[in-house]
Design a protein around this motif. Structure first.
Motif: not given
Length: 448
Positions: A154-159, A214-217, A234-246
């Protein structure tokens, strides 16, 4: 020094030899003797042998016998013989594992142990890692990398600039999230209560259909092994559904992640290797001495950026520099014990440790159920929840009586509003005889 260390070894051996015959919970008399330690700081030196004698005489009887085979509380493993001996050697070496120049041995063994861990846990071979104190700091380490990655995108240097004015990060957890993960979020400035909670089923598994848009970071935290039921999201269901959200997917696998080391239970982790980070404990199911947490991060650059340290006097060599991957600088050489445990067990021995303790859990659940007690969970791993009815006072009384008997140690819990007794079978030292003695003690008290 020779005389002192030999006496230490003699006393330690006597302590370990006595675990099978002593009460798991310390007696009230032994606890009263803890007052022997409460004295003003001595004005003059004391002979180290006298210090050791005091420690053993009044300290050893007040320990909880969690190193033995009948402690079934808090998912606490014992210490494998090779891991304990490695711990002694590491103590004698007194190595600072922060920099390779301070201990080439520690840096080398960490690198090798990390490679072995990625293999047995079935994680991507190029994953980065860190040796920390426990699951709280493992999640802290992994989530620090997540925070860096999402805010850098998002262009932010948190450290450099902190969280003041930073783009907000949404954190999604299940209703049965472990408090150690919430603590890590709090320390990172992401908030313990600013989380979005996903409903769970009667085993504590997140409902994949209940995720918000899901929107944003965003960080999504999955659980591999619920601390009460042993259940897996159920990671096998959850993770694939998140792939486009980053979204960044983090896994709290304090003990459940070790199921990957067993051919019989690896299926429980279907889809989990697609996450971005993972946290687990070595002092739980790997049975190495405290403290020994492990963080794994797919994006090494983000982990290094979040946790690195530099100064002109901090010499960097050709080996992997541990301090660039952990919250700590100076720390003990935890990787020595991890290496020793894996080297002694091998792939087959580690699988047997997981499968044997799971078998004991299933056997205990079956025997208790046959005796008329209600088992509240599907025993998919090494956790058993036993109900003595809905009255909390009755449940607590039975558990207290079992503990006072000293045969085994079991703990209370509250599962989705119902009081219960929790059994966590995690130790290499547990035998069939331990299980039978413990069953007898539990059933005897459950009938009173």
């Amino acid at each position: 020094m020779d005389k002192l260390l030999l006496d230490t070894a003699r006393r330690a051996i006597a302590y370990l030899d006595g675990l099978s015959t002593r009460a798991v919970k310390p007696t009230s008399e032994a606890l009263t003797n803890l007052s022997r330690f409460d004295e003003p700081l001595p004005e003059h030196p004391t002979d180290p042998l006298a210090v050791l004698e005091l420690l053993d005489s009044y300290g050893s009887p007040t320990t909880v016998a969690s190193a033995g085979g009948r402690h079934f509380g808090f998912v606490v493993g014992g210490s494998l013989p090779a891991a304990l001996s490695a711990n002694w050697m590491a103590g004698a070496w007194d190595q600072n594992a922060g920099l390779a120049v301070l201990s080439p041995l520690a840096a080398t063994l960490e690198t090798i142990a990390l490679r072995w861990l990625l293999d047995v846990l079935r994680l991507p071979a190029d994953t980065s890692g860190a040796f920390v104190t426990g699951a709280t700091m493992a999640s802290f380490t992994a989530l620090a990398a997540a925070r860096h990655h999402l805010l850098a995108e998002a262009g932010w240097d948190v450290e450099a600039d902190g969280l003041f004015g930073a783009p907000p990060i949404t954190v999604i957890v299940g209703e049965e999230v472990h408090p150690s993960l919430l603590k890590a979020l709090g320390m990172l400035g992401l908030g313990r209560q600013r989380v979005v909670r996903i409903p769970v089923d009667n085993q504590g598994r997140m409902r994949s259909t209940a995720f918000p848009q899901i929107k944003g970071p965003t960080i999504v935290c999955l659980q591999a092994g619920n601390v009460n039921t042993g259940a897996f999201d159920p990671a096998h269901e959850i993770i694939p559904s998140l792939r486009e959200t980053k979204a960044w997917v983090h896994v709290d696998g304090a003990f459940g992640l070790w199921a990957a080391a067993s051919p019989a239970y690896a299926h429980l982790l279907e889809g989990y290797s697609q996450a971005d980070s993972w946290a687990t404990d070595g002092h739980k199911w790997l049975n190495v001495p405290y403290d020994s947490g492990l963080a794994f991060v797919r994006d090494e650059a983000s982990q290094r950026s979040a946790l690195s340290i530099s100064a002109p006097y901090l010499l960097q060599g050709g080996l992997r520099e541990p301090a660039q991957f952990t919250p700590e600088g100076s720390r003990r050489a935890r990787g020595v014990e991890i290496w020793a445990a894996l080297r002694s067990l091998g792939r087959a021995g580690l699988a047997d440790l997981i499968e044997r303790t799971c078998h004991y859990a299933q056997y205990m659940a079956s025997r208790l159920q046959e005796a008329g007690l209600l088992i509240l969970n599907q025993v998919v791993l090494n956790q058993v929840l036993v109900s003595f009815g809905t009255d909390a006072a009755t449940t607590n009384r039975i558990i207290e009586e079992i503990q006072q008997d000293g045969i085994c140690w079991v703990g209370p819990t509250l599962w989705q509003g119902q009081p219960a007794m929790r059994l966590s079978i995690s130790s290499w030292a547990t035998t069939e005889e331990d299980i039978e003695h413990s069953l007898e003690a539990i059933l005897r008290r459950s009938r009173t």
